[in-house]
Design a protein around this motif. Sequence first.
Motif, PDB file in Angstrom:
ATOM      1  N   TYR A  65       9.949   9.162   1.795  1.00  0.00           N
ATOM      2  CA  TYR A  65      10.178   9.337   3.230  1.00  0.00           C
ATOM      3  C   TYR A  65      11.198  10.441   3.445  1.00  0.00           C
ATOM      4  O   TYR A  65      12.045  10.653   2.586  1.00  0.00           O
ATOM      5  CB  TYR A  65      10.698   8.023   3.835  1.00  0.00           C
ATOM      6  CG  TYR A  65       9.647   6.936   3.821  1.00  0.00           C
ATOM      7  CD1 TYR A  65       8.761   6.808   4.879  1.00  0.00           C
ATOM      8  CD2 TYR A  65       9.523   6.080   2.740  1.00  0.00           C
ATOM      9  CE1 TYR A  65       7.790   5.812   4.867  1.00  0.00           C
ATOM     10  CE2 TYR A  65       8.552   5.092   2.715  1.00  0.00           C
ATOM     11  CZ  TYR A  65       7.687   4.965   3.781  1.00  0.00           C
ATOM     12  OH  TYR A  65       6.722   4.001   3.769  1.00  0.00           O
ATOM     13  N   PRO A  66      11.156  11.139   4.582  1.00  0.00           N
ATOM     14  CA  PRO A  66      10.215  10.955   5.681  1.00  0.00           C
ATOM     15  C   PRO A  66       8.800  11.368   5.283  1.00  0.00           C
ATOM     16  O   PRO A  66       8.601  12.187   4.391  1.00  0.00           O
ATOM     17  CB  PRO A  66      10.762  11.846   6.790  1.00  0.00           C
ATOM     18  CG  PRO A  66      11.598  12.869   6.099  1.00  0.00           C
ATOM     19  CD  PRO A  66      12.107  12.230   4.837  1.00  0.00           C
ATOM     20  N   ALA A  67       7.832  10.760   5.990  1.00  0.00           N
ATOM     21  CA  ALA A  67       6.426  11.010   5.699  1.00  0.00           C
ATOM     22  C   ALA A  67       5.630  11.059   6.991  1.00  0.00           C
ATOM     23  O   ALA A  67       5.924  10.327   7.938  1.00  0.00           O
ATOM     24  CB  ALA A  67       5.878   9.903   4.806  1.00  0.00           C
ATOM     25  N   SER A  68       4.635  11.923   7.018  1.00  0.00           N
ATOM     26  CA  SER A  68       3.757  12.012   8.188  1.00  0.00           C
ATOM     27  C   SER A  68       2.711  10.901   8.129  1.00  0.00           C
ATOM     28  O   SER A  68       2.510  10.264   7.093  1.00  0.00           O
ATOM     29  CB  SER A  68       3.055  13.363   8.220  1.00  0.00           C
ATOM     30  OG  SER A  68       2.126  13.448   7.143  1.00  0.00           O
ATOM     31  N   LYS A  69       2.061  10.681   9.254  1.00  0.00           N
ATOM     32  CA  LYS A  69       0.980   9.701   9.290  1.00  0.00           C
ATOM     33  C   LYS A  69      -0.075  10.040   8.245  1.00  0.00           C
ATOM     34  O   LYS A  69      -0.557   9.161   7.530  1.00  0.00           O
ATOM     35  CB  LYS A  69       0.357   9.660  10.694  1.00  0.00           C
ATOM     36  CG  LYS A  69      -0.845   8.720  10.785  1.00  0.00           C
ATOM     37  CD  LYS A  69      -1.383   8.624  12.196  1.00  0.00           C
ATOM     38  CE  LYS A  69      -2.467   9.620  12.437  1.00  0.00           C
ATOM     39  NZ  LYS A  69      -3.192   9.352  13.700  1.00  0.00           N
ATOM     40  N   VAL A  83      -1.436   7.613   5.122  1.00  0.00           N
ATOM     41  CA  VAL A  83      -2.844   7.232   4.934  1.00  0.00           C
ATOM     42  C   VAL A  83      -3.335   7.687   3.561  1.00  0.00           C
ATOM     43  O   VAL A  83      -3.985   6.910   2.841  1.00  0.00           O
ATOM     44  CB  VAL A  83      -3.731   7.806   6.067  1.00  0.00           C
ATOM     45  CG1 VAL A  83      -5.202   7.589   5.780  1.00  0.00           C
ATOM     46  CG2 VAL A  83      -3.351   7.174   7.410  1.00  0.00           C
ATOM     47  N   LYS A  84      -3.018   8.912   3.169  1.00  0.00           N
ATOM     48  CA  LYS A  84      -3.453   9.418   1.863  1.00  0.00           C
ATOM     49  C   LYS A  84      -2.861   8.581   0.736  1.00  0.00           C
ATOM     50  O   LYS A  84      -3.571   8.203  -0.201  1.00  0.00           O
ATOM     51  CB  LYS A  84      -3.058  10.888   1.698  1.00  0.00           C
ATOM     52  CG  LYS A  84      -3.512  11.476   0.376  1.00  0.00           C
ATOM     53  CD  LYS A  84      -3.096  12.921   0.225  1.00  0.00           C
ATOM     54  CE  LYS A  84      -3.567  13.575  -1.039  1.00  0.00           C
ATOM     55  NZ  LYS A  84      -3.623  12.775  -2.227  1.00  0.00           N
ATOM     56  N   HIS A  85      -1.581   8.275   0.819  1.00  0.00           N
ATOM     57  CA  HIS A  85      -0.920   7.481  -0.221  1.00  0.00           C
ATOM     58  C   HIS A  85      -1.575   6.103  -0.326  1.00  0.00           C
ATOM     59  O   HIS A  85      -1.852   5.620  -1.434  1.00  0.00           O
ATOM     60  CB  HIS A  85       0.572   7.358   0.099  1.00  0.00           C
ATOM     61  CG  HIS A  85       1.364   6.684  -0.969  1.00  0.00           C
ATOM     62  ND1 HIS A  85       1.872   7.363  -2.051  1.00  0.00           N
ATOM     63  CD2 HIS A  85       1.727   5.386  -1.126  1.00  0.00           C
ATOM     64  CE1 HIS A  85       2.518   6.508  -2.831  1.00  0.00           C
ATOM     65  NE2 HIS A  85       2.447   5.305  -2.278  1.00  0.00           N
ATOM     66  N   ALA A  86      -1.819   5.468   0.823  1.00  0.00           N
ATOM     67  CA  ALA A  86      -2.427   4.137   0.816  1.00  0.00           C
ATOM     68  C   ALA A  86      -3.842   4.180   0.233  1.00  0.00           C
ATOM     69  O   ALA A  86      -4.224   3.297  -0.546  1.00  0.00           O
ATOM     70  CB  ALA A  86      -2.450   3.566   2.238  1.00  0.00           C
ATOM     71  N   ALA A 113       0.826  -1.215   0.000  1.00  0.00           N
ATOM     72  CA  ALA A 113       0.000   0.000   0.000  1.00  0.00           C
ATOM     73  C   ALA A 113       0.859   1.263   0.000  1.00  0.00           C
ATOM     74  O   ALA A 113       0.401   2.316  -0.451  1.00  0.00           O
ATOM     75  CB  ALA A 113      -0.928   0.000   1.213  1.00  0.00           C
ATOM     76  N   LEU A 114       2.089   1.147   0.483  1.00  0.00           N
ATOM     77  CA  LEU A 114       2.966   2.315   0.586  1.00  0.00           C
ATOM     78  C   LEU A 114       4.052   2.333  -0.487  1.00  0.00           C
ATOM     79  O   LEU A 114       4.952   3.155  -0.434  1.00  0.00           O
ATOM     80  CB  LEU A 114       3.605   2.370   1.980  1.00  0.00           C
ATOM     81  CG  LEU A 114       2.628   2.553   3.137  1.00  0.00           C
ATOM     82  CD1 LEU A 114       3.374   2.525   4.461  1.00  0.00           C
ATOM     83  CD2 LEU A 114       1.827   3.831   2.985  1.00  0.00           C
TER      84      LEU A 114
END
Length: 62
Positions: free
Chosen positions: A18-22, A26-29, A12-13
């Motif tokens: 990276y680095p990436a926020s939570k 979630v948006k990417h997934a 999903a990712l």
Amino acid sequence: MADPSPIDIQKALGGMDYPASKEDLVKHAKDKGADDTVLETLGNLPDREFDSPTDVNKEASK
């Protein structure tokens, strides 16, 4: 509901920078069509920056 496997989370990712926020995770997934278990797991992560896929999996498995 069973926890998603680390492989499901990383699928999903795939392609995530990276680095990436939570929120970024979630948006990417969501954009990649992740299933509800993956989205729920990512949504339950602490609100911080993640440095790598390994960092995400480590936190998700707690």
